[in-house]
Design a protein around this motif. Sequence first.
Motif, mmCIF file in Angstrom:
data_model
loop_
_atom_site.group_PDB
_atom_site.id
_atom_site.type_symbol
_atom_site.label_atom_id
_atom_site.label_comp_id
_atom_site.label_asym_id
_atom_site.label_seq_id
_atom_site.Cartn_x
_atom_site.Cartn_y
_atom_site.Cartn_z
ATOM 1 N N ASP A 43 -45.488 59.647 11.065
ATOM 2 C CA ASP A 43 -45.565 58.198 11.283
ATOM 3 C C ASP A 43 -45.767 57.957 12.784
ATOM 4 N N VAL A 44 -47.009 57.804 13.177
ATOM 5 C CA VAL A 44 -47.328 57.672 14.603
ATOM 6 C C VAL A 44 -46.738 56.399 15.204
ATOM 7 N N PRO A 45 -46.828 55.228 14.551
ATOM 8 C CA PRO A 45 -46.200 54.036 15.147
ATOM 9 C C PRO A 45 -44.692 54.203 15.355
ATOM 10 N N ARG A 46 -44.030 54.874 14.418
ATOM 11 C CA ARG A 46 -42.593 55.128 14.597
ATOM 12 C C ARG A 46 -42.348 56.027 15.805
ATOM 13 N N ALA A 47 -43.166 57.058 15.960
ATOM 14 C CA ALA A 47 -43.032 57.956 17.116
ATOM 15 C C ALA A 47 -43.284 57.197 18.411
ATOM 16 N N GLU A 48 -44.260 56.303 18.410
ATOM 17 C CA GLU A 48 -44.529 55.493 19.598
ATOM 18 C C GLU A 48 -43.310 54.648 19.961
ATOM 19 N N HIS A 49 -42.675 54.076 18.935
ATOM 20 C CA HIS A 49 -41.480 53.251 19.177
ATOM 21 C C HIS A 49 -40.377 54.086 19.823
ATOM 22 N N TRP A 50 -40.138 55.277 19.294
ATOM 23 C CA TRP A 50 -39.092 56.149 19.853
ATOM 24 C C TRP A 50 -39.423 56.551 21.291
ATOM 25 N N LEU A 51 -40.644 56.920 21.537
ATOM 26 C CA LEU A 51 -41.013 57.372 22.881
ATOM 27 C C LEU A 51 -40.963 56.215 23.887
ATOM 28 N N ARG A 52 -41.217 55.002 23.406
ATOM 29 C CA ARG A 52 -41.169 53.847 24.312
ATOM 30 C C ARG A 52 -39.725 53.433 24.610
ATOM 31 N N HIS A 53 -38.858 53.468 23.583
ATOM 32 C CA HIS A 53 -37.520 52.919 23.730
ATOM 33 C C HIS A 53 -36.441 53.971 24.008
ATOM 34 N N VAL A 54 -36.761 55.232 23.839
ATOM 35 C CA VAL A 54 -35.807 56.304 24.169
ATOM 36 C C VAL A 54 -36.363 57.188 25.275
ATOM 37 N N SER A 55 -37.627 57.525 25.221
ATOM 38 C CA SER A 55 -38.390 58.281 26.219
ATOM 39 C C SER A 55 -38.585 59.735 25.810
ATOM 40 N N TYR A 56 -39.734 60.227 26.215
ATOM 41 C CA TYR A 56 -40.116 61.621 25.963
ATOM 42 C C TYR A 56 -39.106 62.574 26.588
ATOM 43 N N TYR A 57 -38.746 62.307 27.836
ATOM 44 C CA TYR A 57 -37.862 63.242 28.543
ATOM 45 C C TYR A 57 -36.492 63.326 27.875
ATOM 46 N N ARG A 58 -35.950 62.186 27.462
ATOM 47 C CA ARG A 58 -34.633 62.181 26.830
ATOM 48 C C ARG A 58 -34.675 62.909 25.486
ATOM 49 N N LEU A 59 -35.717 62.684 24.713
ATOM 50 C CA LEU A 59 -35.832 63.350 23.415
ATOM 51 C C LEU A 59 -36.084 64.845 23.557
ATOM 52 N N SER A 60 -36.649 65.255 24.684
ATOM 53 C CA SER A 60 -36.983 66.678 24.847
ATOM 54 C C SER A 60 -35.757 67.582 24.743
ATOM 55 N N ALA A 61 -34.581 67.049 25.082
ATOM 56 C CA ALA A 61 -33.361 67.853 24.955
ATOM 57 C C ALA A 61 -33.035 68.143 23.496
ATOM 58 N N VAL A 79 -15.921 65.635 29.131
ATOM 59 C CA VAL A 79 -16.474 65.260 27.830
ATOM 60 C C VAL A 79 -16.639 63.744 27.748
ATOM 61 N N ARG A 80 -15.611 63.036 28.195
ATOM 62 C CA ARG A 80 -15.654 61.577 28.148
ATOM 63 C C ARG A 80 -16.802 61.028 28.993
ATOM 64 N N ASN A 81 -17.008 61.599 30.190
ATOM 65 C CA ASN A 81 -18.091 61.130 31.053
ATOM 66 C C ASN A 81 -19.455 61.417 30.428
ATOM 67 N N SER A 82 -19.580 62.544 29.736
ATOM 68 C CA SER A 82 -20.834 62.841 29.038
ATOM 69 C C SER A 82 -21.113 61.782 27.984
ATOM 70 N N CYS A 83 -20.078 61.401 27.255
ATOM 71 C CA CYS A 83 -20.231 60.361 26.233
ATOM 72 C C CYS A 83 -20.583 59.021 26.864
ATOM 73 N N ALA A 84 -19.849 58.658 27.909
ATOM 74 C CA ALA A 84 -20.043 57.349 28.534
ATOM 75 C C ALA A 84 -21.418 57.209 29.170
ATOM 76 N N HIS A 85 -21.991 58.322 29.633
ATOM 77 C CA HIS A 85 -23.296 58.278 30.285
ATOM 78 C C HIS A 85 -24.421 58.665 29.331
ATOM 79 N N HIS A 86 -24.101 58.705 28.025
ATOM 80 C CA HIS A 86 -25.113 58.893 26.975
ATOM 81 C C HIS A 86 -25.823 60.237 27.091
ATOM 82 N N ALA A 87 -25.111 61.253 27.586
ATOM 83 C CA ALA A 87 -25.708 62.574 27.739
ATOM 84 C C ALA A 87 -25.691 63.319 26.407
ATOM 85 N N ARG A 88 -26.597 64.260 26.253
ATOM 86 C CA ARG A 88 -26.591 65.109 25.057
ATOM 87 C C ARG A 88 -25.258 65.827 24.959
#
Length: 303
Positions: free
Chosen positions: A28-46, A208-217
């Motif tokens: 689903d290319v439009p769905r992938a576009e939405h994710w890459l726009r609103h989450v980002s390629y770099y963030r998803l790469s993890a 651990v808490r700081n990882s959660c609070a800063h939205h880290a993987r």
Amino acid sequence: MTRPFNKPATTIAQQIAHLTAQGMAIADVPRAEHWLRHVSYYRLSAYWLPFEKPKGQPGPRFLPGTDFDTVTALYEFDRRLRLLLLNAIERIEVAVRGSWAYGLAQHGGPHGYLDAALYTDRRQFHDNLSRLAREVGTSPETYIDHYRKTYDDPAMPPVWMVAEMMSFGQLSRWYSSLDDRALRNVIAQPLGLPEALLVPILKHLSIVRNSCAHHARLWNRGFLIRPKLPNKPADLAATLEPPAGNGPAMLYNSLVLIGFLAGKVDPSSTWVADLKALLATHPTGHLAMMGFPAAWAGRPLWP
């Protein structure tokens, strides 16, 4: 010799083309576009790292069968895991704040925490105090502003006020620097662990808490600051997994310790059951990457 960064910026269309060329299925290319726009390629790469071939292998970058939907499902799992951990760590943190403030107030009065003789390292004490004083001086909290306007001696508020404005990391440092082991144990008692264990566990949980609070993987992350593992009570010790070597600590033992402490501060807590239900939704079921041992669900503290 300089090493200039020369990777170009890419458009979302180019990012999708690149992923597809490297072997990732995108239905689903439009769905992938939405994710890459609103989450980002770099963030998803993890989150697609576990699906990459070892470096040096020929052919496309991704393992056969890798698809974008699995990557985003893993991202969503990790997001829900962070929220669940924040819920439990909040309760633990509040309990430690209250016990630290109460223990010090009973030991030396409302401002007894300002006595440098209580601490093992005077330089560290003055550094901690300077940081705290700067925060008190600029705090927008109503209760701190009321103290500043009403009292000028001492300049610092009582211990139960400053306990509420400290970060978890600050609280951990103030607690661990207390020289009196008996006082540290008084503070630790409501948490069900001796101070020798609670001090390093709190340092670990603040990371651990700081990882959660800063939205880290979080789900497959290793932590360099390892918790010290208890050998009692027996059910806790039997649920923990002895570390293999001196590498980073994986998440499994953190989850066990959080569940144990959450149960101490709230005996009616369903957190462990909620966690177990979330684990059942893991997109690949590969919990070993989180440090989970084989047959983990049969250990005592898992319902």
